[in-house]
Design an enzyme around this catalytic site. Structure first.
Site, PDB file in Angstrom:
ATOM      1  N   ASN A  70       0.874  -1.176   0.000  1.00 37.83           N
ATOM      2  CA  ASN A  70       0.000   0.000   0.000  1.00 37.83           C
ATOM      3  C   ASN A  70       0.913   1.229   0.000  1.00 37.83           C
ATOM      4  OD1 ASN A  70      -1.809   2.022   0.505  1.00 37.83           O
ATOM      5  ND2 ASN A  70      -2.696   1.101   2.349  1.00 37.83           N
ATOM      6  N   LYS A 102       3.305   0.860   3.085  1.00 34.45           N
ATOM      7  CA  LYS A 102       3.023  -0.165   4.096  1.00 34.45           C
ATOM      8  C   LYS A 102       2.947  -1.509   3.397  1.00 34.45           C
ATOM      9  CE  LYS A 102      -0.136   2.854   6.153  1.00 34.45           C
ATOM     10  NZ  LYS A 102      -1.533   3.036   6.339  1.00 34.45           N
ATOM     11  N   ARG A 131      -2.463  -1.959  -3.606  1.00 37.01           N
ATOM     12  CA  ARG A 131      -3.667  -1.150  -3.395  1.00 37.01           C
ATOM     13  C   ARG A 131      -3.582   0.102  -4.281  1.00 37.01           C
ATOM     14  NH1 ARG A 131      -4.928   3.243   0.892  1.00 37.01           N
ATOM     15  NH2 ARG A 131      -7.130   3.560   0.477  1.00 37.01           N
ATOM     16  N   HIS A 170     -13.171   3.143  -0.401  1.00 37.68           N
ATOM     17  CA  HIS A 170     -13.214   2.092   0.627  1.00 37.68           C
ATOM     18  C   HIS A 170     -13.859   0.798   0.105  1.00 37.68           C
ATOM     19  CE1 HIS A 170     -13.565   5.573   3.740  1.00 37.68           C
ATOM     20  NE2 HIS A 170     -12.303   5.211   3.655  1.00 37.68           N
ATOM     21  N   HIS A 174     -18.474   2.140   6.874  1.00 40.41           N
ATOM     22  CA  HIS A 174     -17.034   2.200   7.138  1.00 40.41           C
ATOM     23  C   HIS A 174     -16.776   3.576   7.754  1.00 40.41           C
ATOM     24  CE1 HIS A 174     -12.665   1.417   6.079  1.00 40.41           C
ATOM     25  NE2 HIS A 174     -12.666   2.713   6.350  1.00 40.41           N
ATOM     26  N   LEU A 175     -16.652   3.599   9.089  1.00 40.63           N
ATOM     27  CA  LEU A 175     -16.544   4.883   9.790  1.00 40.63           C
ATOM     28  C   LEU A 175     -15.158   4.992  10.417  1.00 40.63           C
ATOM     29  CD1 LEU A 175     -20.054   4.795  11.568  1.00 40.63           C
ATOM     30  CD2 LEU A 175     -19.496   5.598   9.259  1.00 40.63           C
ATOM     31  N   GLY A 176     -14.315   5.776   9.775  1.00 37.74           N
ATOM     32  CA  GLY A 176     -12.960   5.988  10.277  1.00 37.74           C
ATOM     33  C   GLY A 176     -12.636   7.459  10.129  1.00 37.74           C
ATOM     34  N   ASN A 177     -11.381   7.763   9.978  1.00 31.79           N
ATOM     35  CA  ASN A 177     -11.023   9.155   9.742  1.00 31.79           C
ATOM     36  C   ASN A 177     -11.688   9.635   8.459  1.00 31.79           C
ATOM     37  OD1 ASN A 177      -9.746  11.457  10.499  1.00 31.79           O
ATOM     38  ND2 ASN A 177      -7.933  11.006   9.276  1.00 31.79           N
ATOM     39  N   ARG A 230     -12.987  16.312   6.713  1.00 28.90           N
ATOM     40  CA  ARG A 230     -13.690  16.631   5.457  1.00 28.90           C
ATOM     41  C   ARG A 230     -15.119  17.071   5.746  1.00 28.90           C
ATOM     42  NH1 ARG A 230     -11.884  11.134   3.345  1.00 28.90           N
ATOM     43  NH2 ARG A 230      -9.791  11.488   2.555  1.00 28.90           N
ATOM     44  N   ARG A 245     -12.149  10.054  19.813  1.00 26.24           N
ATOM     45  CA  ARG A 245     -11.901   9.854  21.247  1.00 26.24           C
ATOM     46  C   ARG A 245     -11.822  11.202  21.961  1.00 26.24           C
ATOM     47  NH1 ARG A 245      -7.392   5.443  19.765  1.00 26.24           N
ATOM     48  NH2 ARG A 245      -7.196   6.950  18.088  1.00 26.24           N
ATOM     49  N   GLY A 255     -12.123   2.336  12.388  1.00 22.41           N
ATOM     50  CA  GLY A 255     -11.776   2.860  13.715  1.00 22.41           C
ATOM     51  C   GLY A 255     -12.971   3.252  14.566  1.00 22.41           C
ATOM     52  N   GLY A 301     -16.372   2.828  13.654  1.00 17.73           N
ATOM     53  CA  GLY A 301     -17.409   1.786  13.577  1.00 17.73           C
ATOM     54  C   GLY A 301     -17.130   0.621  14.503  1.00 17.73           C
ATOM     55  N   GLU A 346      -8.401  -4.654   5.166  1.00 17.16           N
ATOM     56  CA  GLU A 346      -8.240  -4.375   3.740  1.00 17.16           C
ATOM     57  C   GLU A 346      -7.047  -5.139   3.149  1.00 17.16           C
ATOM     58  OE1 GLU A 346      -8.921  -0.202   4.895  1.00 17.16           O
ATOM     59  OE2 GLU A 346      -9.724   0.039   2.878  1.00 17.16           O
TER      60      GLU A 346
HETATM   61  P1  ADP Z   1      -8.252   5.869   8.841  1.00 15.95           P
HETATM   62  O1  ADP Z   1      -7.854   4.448   8.524  1.00 15.95           O
HETATM   63  O2  ADP Z   1      -9.274   6.446   7.899  1.00 15.95           O
HETATM   64  O3  ADP Z   1      -7.120   6.795   9.153  1.00 15.95           O
HETATM   65  P2  ADP Z   1      -9.403   4.676  11.237  1.00 15.95           P
HETATM   66  O4  ADP Z   1     -10.288   3.657  10.629  1.00 15.95           O
HETATM   67  O5  ADP Z   1      -8.154   4.233  11.903  1.00 15.95           O
HETATM   68  O6  ADP Z   1      -9.080   5.835  10.196  1.00 15.95           O
HETATM   69  O7  ADP Z   1     -10.294   5.511  12.307  1.00 15.95           O
HETATM   70  C1  ADP Z   1      -9.784   6.536  13.068  1.00 15.95           C
HETATM   71  C2  ADP Z   1     -10.878   7.004  14.025  1.00 15.95           C
HETATM   72  O8  ADP Z   1     -11.290   5.916  14.866  1.00 15.95           O
HETATM   73  C3  ADP Z   1     -10.450   8.122  14.950  1.00 15.95           C
HETATM   74  O9  ADP Z   1     -11.420   9.154  14.948  1.00 15.95           O
HETATM   75  C4  ADP Z   1     -10.441   7.453  16.316  1.00 15.95           C
HETATM   76  O10 ADP Z   1     -10.864   8.353  17.307  1.00 15.95           O
HETATM   77  C5  ADP Z   1     -11.479   6.380  16.196  1.00 15.95           C
HETATM   78  N1  ADP Z   1     -11.303   5.396  17.277  1.00 15.95           N
HETATM   79  C6  ADP Z   1     -12.069   5.303  18.364  1.00 15.95           C
HETATM   80  N2  ADP Z   1     -11.644   4.333  19.195  1.00 15.95           N
HETATM   81  C7  ADP Z   1     -10.551   3.821  18.655  1.00 15.95           C
HETATM   82  C8  ADP Z   1      -9.649   2.780  19.043  1.00 15.95           C
HETATM   83  N3  ADP Z   1      -9.797   2.099  20.170  1.00 15.95           N
HETATM   84  N4  ADP Z   1      -8.619   2.533  18.208  1.00 15.95           N
HETATM   85  C9  ADP Z   1      -8.470   3.211  17.071  1.00 15.95           C
HETATM   86  N5  ADP Z   1      -9.303   4.183  16.651  1.00 15.95           N
HETATM   87  C10 ADP Z   1     -10.342   4.497  17.428  1.00 15.95           C
END
Ligand code: ADP
Length: 397
Positions: free
Chosen positions: A7, A14, A90, A180, A208-211, A241, A285, A331, A333, A385
């Site tokens: 990736n 990575k 990727r 994603h 898919h709820l992350g950054n 965003r 967090r 992260g 989700g 992934e």
């Molecule tokens: P990306 O891969 O898009 O950078 P992630 O899927 O790692 O993002 O998600 C990051 C988000 O997940 C952050 O907002 C973080 O606060 C949230 N999150 C909440 N709890 C945790 C945890 N225990 N470990 C990792 N991320 C967490």
């Protein structure tokens, strides 16, 4: 067979090496600061870690070092590169050119470089650099491109078109592509497996709820709609965003702030979202901690995120004419019960009932968090992934 998954980002790379006999990760690592002073590779293997700090002016040097680490006397896990059966790369943007994972040949490289770079200007050139580096160092080893957006290529025209002049869609390829996709495909398949059901019989909304966050409607295993658009800026508000916004408001804001188009895109991608709303952080967090300490803007950011995600779930249930399962991943989700609860709250009319105790339980694996009598199953499925890319690569070769 062993499969290497790469990736590559513009200044990072990575990797994970899988033994596909049991899908285990036998080595992994990350290179940072490629082409920038301070390059370093952190490599893990044999239960140990080694850090290489040396100049890496380009991806080829970085890949060479990764391969050195894989055969290293101390942390190495293979005796020669010949043990690697294939490499899965990727790639973020496929445009309409690649509808599925693709085995690399000269024609594929030409299309990748000539057609898709402008669709993924930050990521695709990096992926191509990683590809060339691997081809140089491992001549003859099959290379496979796995695209983030190809799972979304099954969307019907009515779902992927924007309401712009049709000629402009044709001329410039401006339409929804989504992102994603590897994750949405993987977790929807894992959800069907978890439920012991044939995916062909299921209507699933994957969140898919992350950054970066996106929501996808998966009907019978096929993507029929997704929330990210021409780029990952569209859909729900995210870490930094804005998510979808009236285009006229963008022009109005640009005039007020004295920004040109490029600056405006940076603003919407990097300075908005929950960071912009809270003024505190893009990390959920920190937002939860802020809310607990009484910060109203942190609370608002979290409420907006749950509300917007919920609206996508509801609209995709309507688009599919039903809903059997909601999947949370990535992260947020996987780790944030408050958001999962906020998304499901109000969806009782669709047959969604959360088991709050299961939702709040700390548990890392795939699990059900809906109540026994919930018509719609609500699952948390950790995404993977890299494994998904390794599986796609193996299936292709
Ligand atoms: P990306 O891969 O898009 O950078 P992630 O899927 O790692 O993002 O998600 C990051 C988000 O997940 C952050 O907002 C973080 O606060 C949230 N999150 C909440 N709890 C945790 C945890 N225990 N470990 C990792 N991320 C967490």
């Amino acid at each position: 067979m062993k499969i290497l998954v790469v990736n590559a980002g513009s200044s990072s790379l990575k990797y994970q090496l899988f033994d596909m006999v049991n899908e285990s990760v036998i080595a992994k690592g990350a290179v940072e600061r490629i082409g920038i002073p301070g390059s370093r590779l952190t490599a893990k293997g044999n239960g140990r870690q080694k850090v290489y700090e040396q100049p890496m002016p380009d991806h080829k040097v970085a890949i060479k070092l990764v391969l050195e680490a894989l055969t290293d006397g101390e942390i190495g896990v293979i005796s020669s590169m010949k043990e690697i059966g294939a490499v899965g790369h990727r790639v973020v943007a496929s445009g309409e050119y690649f509808k599925k994972p693709t085995l690399v040949d000269d024609e594929v490289i030409k299309t990748l470089e000539e057609k898709t770079f402008e669709l993924g200007p930050l990521h695709n050139p990096a992926a191509a650099a990683g590809l060339h580096a691997c081809m140089d160092v491992m001549p003859g080893t099959p290379m496979v491109l796995v695209f983030d957006s190809s799972f979304h290529q099954t969307m019907p025209e009515k779902a992927y078109m924007f309401g712009i002049k049709y000629e402009d869609y044709k001329a410039y390829g401006v339409r929804k592509y989504g992102a994603h996709g590897t994750s949405h495909k993987y977790v929807s398949q894992e959800a069907a497996r978890f439920l012991g059901r044939d995916i062909k019989d299921l209507k699933i909304v994957t969140c898919h709820l992350g950054n970066g966050s996106s929501i996808t409607a998966v009907d019978g295993g096929i993507c029929v709609d997704t929330s990210m658009g021409f780029t990952p800026l569209d859909g729900v508000l995210m870490g930094t965003r804005s998510g979808c916004i009236d285009a006229s408001a963008v022009e109005f804001l640009a005039r007020k702030k004295g920004y040109d188009a490029a600056r405006m895109v940076t603003y919407l991608n990097k300075e908005c979202g929950v960071l912009g709303i809270s003024g505190v952080s893009s990390d959920f967090r920190d937002l939860e901690a802020g809310m607990e300490a009484g910060n109203e803007r942190c609370k608002l950011a979290l409420e907006m995120f749950s509300y917007q995600t919920k609206k996508f779930v509801g609209s995709y249930a309507a688009a599919m004419g039903g809903l059997d399962c909601i999947v949370f991943t990535a992260g947020i989700g996987e780790n944030t019960p408050y958001i999962r609860s906020g998304v499901c709250d109000g969806l009782e009319f669709l047959g969604v009932r959360l088991d709050e105790e299961a939702n709040n339980a700390k548990n890392g694996g795939a699990r059900e968090i809906s109540a026994k009598d919930s018509k719609v199953k609500v699952l948390v499925i950790p995404t993977n992934e890299e494994l998904a890319i390794a599986r796609e690569t193996l299936a292709l070769i």
